[in-house]
Every structure is written in structure tokens, then in C-alpha cells.
Design a protein around this motif. Structure first.
Motif, short mmCIF file in Angstrom:
data_model
loop_
_atom_site.label_atom_id
_atom_site.label_comp_id
_atom_site.label_asym_id
_atom_site.label_seq_id
_atom_site.Cartn_x
_atom_site.Cartn_y
_atom_site.Cartn_z
N THR A 172 43.26 26.06 40.09
CA THR A 172 44.27 24.97 39.43
C THR A 172 45.50 25.90 39.20
OG1 THR A 172 42.65 23.77 38.39
CG2 THR A 172 44.91 23.63 37.71
N ARG A 173 45.33 27.10 38.80
CA ARG A 173 46.55 27.98 38.41
C ARG A 173 47.36 28.42 39.77
NH1 ARG A 173 42.89 30.14 34.87
NH2 ARG A 173 42.18 31.93 36.07
N SER A 174 46.74 28.67 40.62
CA SER A 174 47.24 28.83 42.01
C SER A 174 48.13 27.75 42.63
CB SER A 174 46.34 29.29 43.11
OG SER A 174 45.43 28.52 43.53
N GLN A 175 48.01 26.50 42.25
CA GLN A 175 48.60 25.44 42.77
C GLN A 175 50.11 25.36 42.45
OE1 GLN A 175 47.10 23.14 45.02
NE2 GLN A 175 45.46 24.53 45.06
N GLN A 176 50.10 26.09 41.31
CA GLN A 176 51.70 26.26 40.80
C GLN A 176 52.13 27.59 40.80
OE1 GLN A 176 53.49 23.49 39.63
NE2 GLN A 176 55.45 24.97 39.57
N LEU A 177 53.10 27.81 41.86
CA LEU A 177 53.46 29.15 42.07
C LEU A 177 54.63 29.60 41.02
CD1 LEU A 177 54.55 29.27 46.05
CD2 LEU A 177 52.60 30.01 44.85
N ASP A 178 54.05 30.92 40.48
CA ASP A 178 54.95 31.66 39.49
C ASP A 178 56.00 32.39 40.14
OD1 ASP A 178 56.06 32.88 37.58
OD2 ASP A 178 54.16 33.83 36.77
N PRO A 179 57.35 32.04 40.13
CA PRO A 179 58.48 32.68 40.64
C PRO A 179 58.63 34.19 40.19
CG PRO A 179 59.46 31.20 39.20
CD PRO A 179 57.80 30.93 39.40
N GLU A 185 41.68 38.58 40.77
CA GLU A 185 42.95 37.85 39.71
C GLU A 185 43.07 38.86 38.70
OE1 GLU A 185 43.74 33.74 37.93
OE2 GLU A 185 42.28 34.55 37.48
N LYS A 186 41.91 39.54 38.03
CA LYS A 186 42.22 40.31 36.93
C LYS A 186 42.87 41.50 37.06
CE LYS A 186 39.28 42.92 33.48
NZ LYS A 186 38.09 43.13 33.12
N TYR A 187 42.72 42.05 38.47
CA TYR A 187 43.17 43.35 38.75
C TYR A 187 44.57 43.03 39.13
CZ TYR A 187 38.63 45.22 39.64
OH TYR A 187 37.26 45.89 39.07
N LEU A 188 44.93 41.84 40.11
CA LEU A 188 46.28 41.93 40.54
C LEU A 188 47.23 41.44 39.45
CD1 LEU A 188 45.65 40.55 44.05
CD2 LEU A 188 45.86 42.88 43.18
N ALA A 189 46.72 40.42 38.74
CA ALA A 189 47.78 39.74 37.34
C ALA A 189 48.48 40.87 36.82
CB ALA A 189 47.00 38.81 36.52
N ARG A 190 47.76 42.18 36.62
CA ARG A 190 48.14 43.23 35.81
C ARG A 190 49.31 44.01 36.62
NH1 ARG A 190 42.43 45.73 34.13
NH2 ARG A 190 41.69 44.08 32.74
N GLY A 213 51.72 42.01 38.92
CA GLY A 213 52.75 41.38 39.36
C GLY A 213 52.31 40.60 40.38
N PHE A 214 51.34 40.46 40.79
CA PHE A 214 50.87 39.70 42.05
C PHE A 214 50.13 38.14 41.38
CE2 PHE A 214 50.87 43.88 43.76
CZ PHE A 214 51.72 43.35 44.92
N GLN A 215 50.44 37.30 41.92
CA GLN A 215 49.60 35.92 41.91
C GLN A 215 48.54 35.55 42.99
OE1 GLN A 215 52.04 32.37 41.73
NE2 GLN A 215 50.16 31.14 41.06
N VAL A 216 47.15 35.71 42.65
CA VAL A 216 46.43 35.17 43.63
C VAL A 216 45.89 34.06 43.85
CG1 VAL A 216 43.55 35.47 43.87
CG2 VAL A 216 44.75 37.20 42.53
N LEU A 217 46.06 33.72 45.08
CA LEU A 217 45.86 32.23 45.82
C LEU A 217 44.37 32.33 46.46
CD1 LEU A 217 49.35 31.78 47.68
CD2 LEU A 217 48.57 31.42 45.29
#
Length: 682
Positions: free
Chosen positions: A417-424, A443-448, A450-454
Motif C-alpha cells: 500500500t505504501r508503495s502505491q503512493q510515490l514519495d517525491p 524496506e528497512k535498509y533502504l528507507a534509511r 532515501g529510497f522507496q521500496v516498490l
């Protein structure tokens, strides 16, 4: 009627509160009127800064900068009048490269103001003395803390020595545990092969088709078969426990209804309770059709172990399995028997591996001591709890409480669900991985960083995501459940629109040569280190396509200023000095965004917008309008519809430019990873 004599015009000059100046672009006075000369002693050749009160020079410069481009109203300046600061309200406008200014004296009681300033300074002085006193106190306390820190450091040395010893002991215990798990797993696997042979051969011997055995021989073979089945059950339990301890147990979630689980349980337990058995198996189905989303096979294994255990220790009566909905979206399974019961002091002991409660019936049935520990571990693996209520002679009730939807499934739903809305503000990374736990880690690794996991779990899902998003990079596992992603990797690297997306292949099989041959930019074996993954994706994302910006403006100075604002950002900057040239470059170079000046020498900004919208190659390019022109209401309304933003040239800053560019690219659905990296460096 008597006529009054006309007053002298000079008297009006004496009462006037206005002064007038003219100055060049550098702020040097080229003309002053008589009142300006009388009130401020201003003369041509002076700079306007020299007339300003101390501290007001910067405001004078700002007025000159703005007035060179547009009209200014109500700009207050403090100038020196007879060496006293005096406030004037100025109106100004550009004129022949310079500025014309008219100022009106603003009456103020500067005496009171100065008194207030003096009082404020006195208060500041008092506060300063108090601050110095507090600083001395803080210094004394800091010295005291330093002394205490030295004492704590000495204590810490001793603690660190103890920690080192404990770490060594912990490593030794961990190593022993790993060795035990490996030995158990390997031995269990080795046991299975001969056990299969024993069970198969004994079944052949007991089949009358293959020859008749004597009564004694049949009895002996049956003993062999029963012993082999008991040993096979023990091996399976050992293997399941060792997998869970090693963290290698995999869950396979599916949707199912409780009625199907109970029906399958009845079929599995039927051989344990022949028709003449004094123990009855009762299955109580829920009134409503309860649907679960968890591992059905593990749930069946839990119930099978509990029912099997209950049957062993129930000589007569019944074993009842019931299911009811529980609080907070849970489901409660109860297995109740009329057996020998368990003393309260042994309630936890029965869940210890190889532990058994001594009793005549226990000695008779000779259980393995693994059924209940395995059932509890499996229940915890499904996110639930297993408890018991019992007393000697009154049977036992085992209660399994499970979330209706397994936590991994719920988390996966949230991740999707979080990946449906892109974070600019974050660069998207497509992760193709069929293991849910690994997706959560990504997701845990990459959120730290500046990436958004799809997240996607199949190549079909991956292709659907790529239809709406262009990721900054991809992470692929080539060994998926039911398929591989080799063809997907080849398609990505052969596709014109996707070949430049960096791809990192992460899998469990060493197929680096094949991955590289198909175009993978990097290949790793699992498991993945967090810091290494972050650094690699940041490097790969930076090597991706760089955004191209087109600047359409006939003013060389403004183009230069905009380029300076975007300096050090990873853009390719294209320039056009006219509207027609800008449209042509947009068609040929396909920029990701256009900065368009409102006033152009050859065609209007509206004409440029119309031509861009009419061409499929440029229709979707977002446009930011920047101008020093004062827009009319109807012009602003139309431009607001047809552009991504409207910016005034004199207010444009680096921060505003980066924000507007990022927003425009996000609205257009374009990747902004290079923008993110550049803005961090800037």
C-alpha cells in the motif's frame, strides 16, 4: 472682499516632507532636488549608501536591486538628517538603467525610541552579567562532571573486561548451538532414507498379496513397523525444531476457511481412533465461516500434535476440538480432553524438549517429548500463543490463539500500500523478491538512505509496476517461487526505455556469469549487508540517466543566474534565447523540465505552451514559468492551468528552484533520484 496676498513658494518648500533622487545602477546619485540637499545634505556624486544610517546600508542595496527591474512602493529607509536617523518611505522605479526615487519623511518620536533602545541595552547588559555568572557556575559543574567521568571511566574498564569475557562465552555457546543444529539437521536427514526403506518393506511384508506370514511373523513385522513409525515421527519433529532454531523455517501463506482444516484433521486422526475406541473425537465448527490467511499446513500440524497428545493420555471419554472468533481479529482453537490431566507445577515443563511427566500412563505410551514443544514453537511462528489449563484427574484444555491474518501478510499488505503512493523526496527502487521477510528487510535498509521500496513477488507484478513508475534502480532475485527472473532481466536490458536502469541481482545460487551476460550491473549472493546495499544502490542510482533541463529566456543575465543557482546539481542544462528555438530544442532533446520566460522576443509564452502541447513528443514535459512581468489576473489563471509553477525572477533562490523542480518532476511521474543526490551535495 479683500484678497490675500499669494504666499512665497519657498514657504511650501520649507513645509514639504518629500525628497527626490536619481541614481545610476551602482547607487551613485546623479541628481537631487533642493529639499534632498537641504534635509540630507545630498549632492550628486555621493552614493545612496553614504546617506543611510548605520546598519541600513544592506536595505538600501536591496531597494536598488529591486527598483532596477520593477516599481517599488512603501519601502522604508533610515537616512541621516543632521546626523540623526530619520525614516523615509520611498517609492521608486527603473529609469534609463538607473533608478528614480521619491521619499516622504515619516514622522516618528525618535527620542522615545532612543530611550527605549537605551533601556533595552541596559537590560541586555544586566542579562549579560547574569549570563557570565551562570557560565562560571556551569564551568564549575563541568569540572565536577569531568572528575566524575574519570571515576566512571575507571569503572567502565572493569565492566568492559567482564563484557569481553561474556562475549567470548556467548560466542562459544552460539557456536555450540549452531553445531548442534547442524548435526541434528544432518542426522535427521540421514535417518529418513533408511526409515523410508524399513516402512516400505514392512508394508510389503504385511500385504497378503506378497505371501502369507505366520501369526508370530506378522506380529514381529508389525512391531518393526510401529517402531519405525515412532522413530520417523521423532525424526520429523527433530528436523522441524532444528529448522526453527536455525531460523530457516519458511511460511507459505494462503487463504482458507476453518471448516476445511477441521475436515482434514478428522481424516488424519481417524486411524488413531478405531470404531471400537473408548475415546471419541469431537469437532465443533464455528457458527460463521471463519477465513484465515496464514500457513495452513503449520496450523494443521499444531492441531494434529495437540490431538495426538490428547488421545495418548485419554483412556476413555472424548477429545473435543472447537474454534471460535477471538478479540482483536484473532481465532481461538481449543483442544479439550477427559484424560489424566497435568499438575499445575508441570504446566511449563511439558513444553520443554524431551521432557515428560512421570505417570503410569506416560510410561505406557512412551511419547517422544517433542510434540508439545514443537506445537508451541509453531504457534509462535504463526504469531500466536499456546497455553494449557489442567489439573490432575480432570483432563486438559490446550488453547491456541492466532491472528486471523498473519503479521507477515499484514505487513506485506502495508508495504504494498505504501508503495502505491510515490514519495517525491525518495528515489524508487523496484525489488523483485518472493520472500516476504527479505522484502521487509529491504524496506528497512533502504528507507534509511532515501529510497522507496516498490515490492513485487513475481515478474508479472514487476512489469505492471514499470508501466507506471521508472525506478532509480532494481534489485532482483532470479530464483523465485514457481519461476525465474532471467527472462525478465534480459527484457529489461534489451528494452530501449529500461536498459539504462541499473540492476543488482541478489540470489542464493552462484550464477554471476549468466547474470552479467544478460546485462546485470552487479551480482551478489545472499545474505545482504545493510551498509553495503545502501552504498551500492546510491552509487548505481547516481550512474542512471541525468535529468535534462531546458532554459528558454532571451536575457543572458537571467540564464546565467539560473545556471548559477543549479550549479553542482547533476543536470544537463540546455539553453534557448527565443521561443521558437526553445520549442525546436525541446522536440530534439526531450528535456525532463522547461524553465520558460514569460516575455520573449519572437513569440509569446502562450504560443510556446501551445506548440509544446500540440506535439506528442513534448506534450508531457512540465513547464515552470519564471518572469519579472506583473501578470494580469486572466494571464495568471491560464498559466496556472498549463504550467507546473509560476516563479518571480527576483524571488528565485536555490532552495525554491530545487523544490519546484522536484515537485514538477514528481507530478509528471519522472524519477528524481539525481535531484535528491544533488540537493544533498548542494
Amino acid at each position: 472682499m479683500r484678497h490675500l496676498a499669494s504666499p512665497d513658494v519657498g514657504l511650501f518648500d520649507d513645509l514639504s516632507r518629500e525628497v527626490a533622487f536619481a541614481c545610476d545602477s551602482g547607487g551613485t546619485l546623479t541628481w537631487v532636488d533642493a529639499r534632498a540637499h537641504a534635509l540630507l545634505s545630498a549632492t550628486p556624486g555621493q552614493t545612496l549608501r553614504s546617506l543611510a544610517a548605520k546598519g541600513a546600508e544592506e536595505k538600501v542595496d536591496k531597494l536598488l536591486v529591486q527598483a532596477r527591474d520593477e516599481r517599488v512602493e512603501g519601502w522604508e529607509l533610515i537616512l541621516c538628517r543632521d546626523n540623526s536617523p530619520t525614516t523615509f518611505a520611498f517609492r521608486a522605479r527603473p529609469h534609463e538603467g538607473g533608478v528614480l526615487m521619491v521619499g516622504s519623511l515619516v514622522p516618528e518620536d525618535y527620542g522615545n525610541a532612543l530611550n527605549q533602545v537605551s533601556a533595552s541595552l541596559s537590560e541586555v547588559s544586566t542579562l549579560h552579567r547574569e549570563t557570565e555568572r551562570q557560565q562560571r557556575e556551569l564551568k564549575r559543574r563541568a569540572e565536577e562532571l569531568t572528575r566524575l567521568n574519570r571515576e566512571l571511566e575507571e569503572s567502565n574498564r572493569g565492566v568492559r573486561v567482564l563484557h569481553t569475557a561474556l562475549d567470548e562465552k556467548a560466542e562459544s555457546l552460539q557456536l555450540a548451538s549452531e553445531i548442534k543444529s547442524r548435526v541434528v539437521a544432518n542426522v535427521s536427514h540421514e535417518f529418513r532414507t533408511p526409515l523410508h526403506s524399513i516402512l516400505g518393506l514392512s508394508k510389503v511384508l504385511l500385504n497378503p498379496i506378497n505371501g502369507t506370514l505366520s501369526g508370530e511373523q506378522e506380529k514381529q513385522v508389525q512391531f518393526i513397523r510401529n517402531s519405525a513409525e515412532a522413530l520417523f515421527e521423532l525424526v520429523n519433529d527433530l528436523l522441524d525444531l532444528s529448522k526453527m532454531e536455525a531460523g530457516k523455517t519458511t511460511l507459505r501463506h494462503s487463504r482458507f476457511v476453518v471448516r476445511d482444516v477441521l475436515s482434514a484433521l478428522r481424516g488424519m486422526m481417524k486411524p488413531l481412533l478405531p470404531p471400537d475406541s473408548p475415546v471419541e473425537l469431537r469437532l465443533v465448527e464455528p457458527e460463521e465461516a471463519l477465513e484465515l490467511e496464514t500457513d495452513e499446513s503449520r496450523l494443521s500440524q499444531i492441531l494434529r500434535n495437540l490431538v495426538s497428545n490428547a488421545v495418548k493420555f485419554t483412556e476413555s471419554g472424548h477429545v473435543t476440538v472447537a474454534v471460535t472468533p477471538g478479540p482483536r481479529d484473532t481465532v481461538i482453537f481449543t483442544v479439550q480432553d477427559t484424560g489424566i490431566g497435568i499438575a499445575p507445577e508441570n504446566h511449563e515443563r511439558i513444553f520443554e524438549e524431551f521432557s515428560q511427566v512421570d505417570s503410569p500412563l506416560q510410561r505406557k505410551v512412551k511419547g517422544t517429548g517433542l510434540g508439545l514443544p514443537l506445537a508451541r514453537k509453531l504457534t509462535e511462528l504463526l504469531g500466536g500463543t499456546l497455553t494449557v489449563q489442567s489439573s490432575l484427574g480432570h483432563g486438559a484444555t490446550f488453547t491456541v490463539t492466532l491472528p486471523r491474518v498473519h503479521t507477515e501478510v499484514a505487513e506485506m499488505t502495508g508495504l504494498t500500500t505504501r508503495s502505491q503512493q510515490l514519495d517525491p523526496t525518495r528515489a524508487p527502487v523496484l525489488v523483485l523478491e518472493d520472500d516476504r521477510q527479505t522484502l521487509f528487510l529491504y524496506e528497512k535498509y533502504l528507507a534509511r538512505s532515501g529510497f522507496q521500496v516498490l515490492p513485487v513477488r513475481s515478474t508479472e507484478e514487476a512489469r505492471r509496476v514499470l508501466e507506471r513508475v521508472r525506478p532509480a534502480a532494481m534489485v532482483l532475485d532470479v530464483m523465485l517461487e514457481g519461476e525465474t527472473s532471467w527472462n525478465f532481466l534480459a527484457d529489461m536490458k534489451n528494452g530501449e526505455s529500461t536498459r539504462d536502469i541499473p540492476v543488482l541481482v541478489v540470489t542464493v545460487t552462484d550464477r554471476e556469469q549468466k547474470a552479467r551476460a544478460l546485462g546485470a550491473d552487479e551480482f551478489w549472493l545472499k545474505p545482504v549487508d545493510e551498509v553495503r546495499l545502501q552504498k551500492k544502490l546510491q552509487a548505481m542510482a547516481r550512474s542512471g540517466p541525468v535529468e535534462r533541463l531546458l532554459l528558454i529566456d532571451d536575457d543572458d543575465v537571467h540564464r546565467y543566474l539560473l545556471k548559477q543557482l543549479l550549479k553542482d546539481l547533476p543536470y544537463v542544462l540546455l539553453e534557448a534565447s527565443g521561443g521558437k528555438q526553445g520549442v525546436q530544442i525541446a522536440r530534439e532533446q526531450a528535456p525532463h523540465l522547461i524553465f520558460l520566460d514569460f516575455v520573449l522576443p519572437d513569440i509569446t509564452a502562450f504560443d510556446v505552451l501551445d506548440e509544446l502541447k500540440a506535439d506528442p513528443r513534448t506534450r508531457e514535459i512540465p513547464v515552470i514559468l519564471h518572469t519579472s512581468h506583473e501578470l494580469k489576473e486572466d494571464e495568471r489563471t491560464r498559466l496556472a492551468r498549463e504550467t507546473a509553477a509560476i516563479l518571480a525572477k527576483h524571488t528565485l533562490s536555490r532552495e525554491v528552484a530545487i523544490t519546484r523542480i522536484r515537485d514538477a518532476l514528481a507530478k509528471a511521474g519522472l524519477g528524481s533520484h539525481s535531484l535528491l543526490e544533488g540537493s544533498r551535495r548542494g
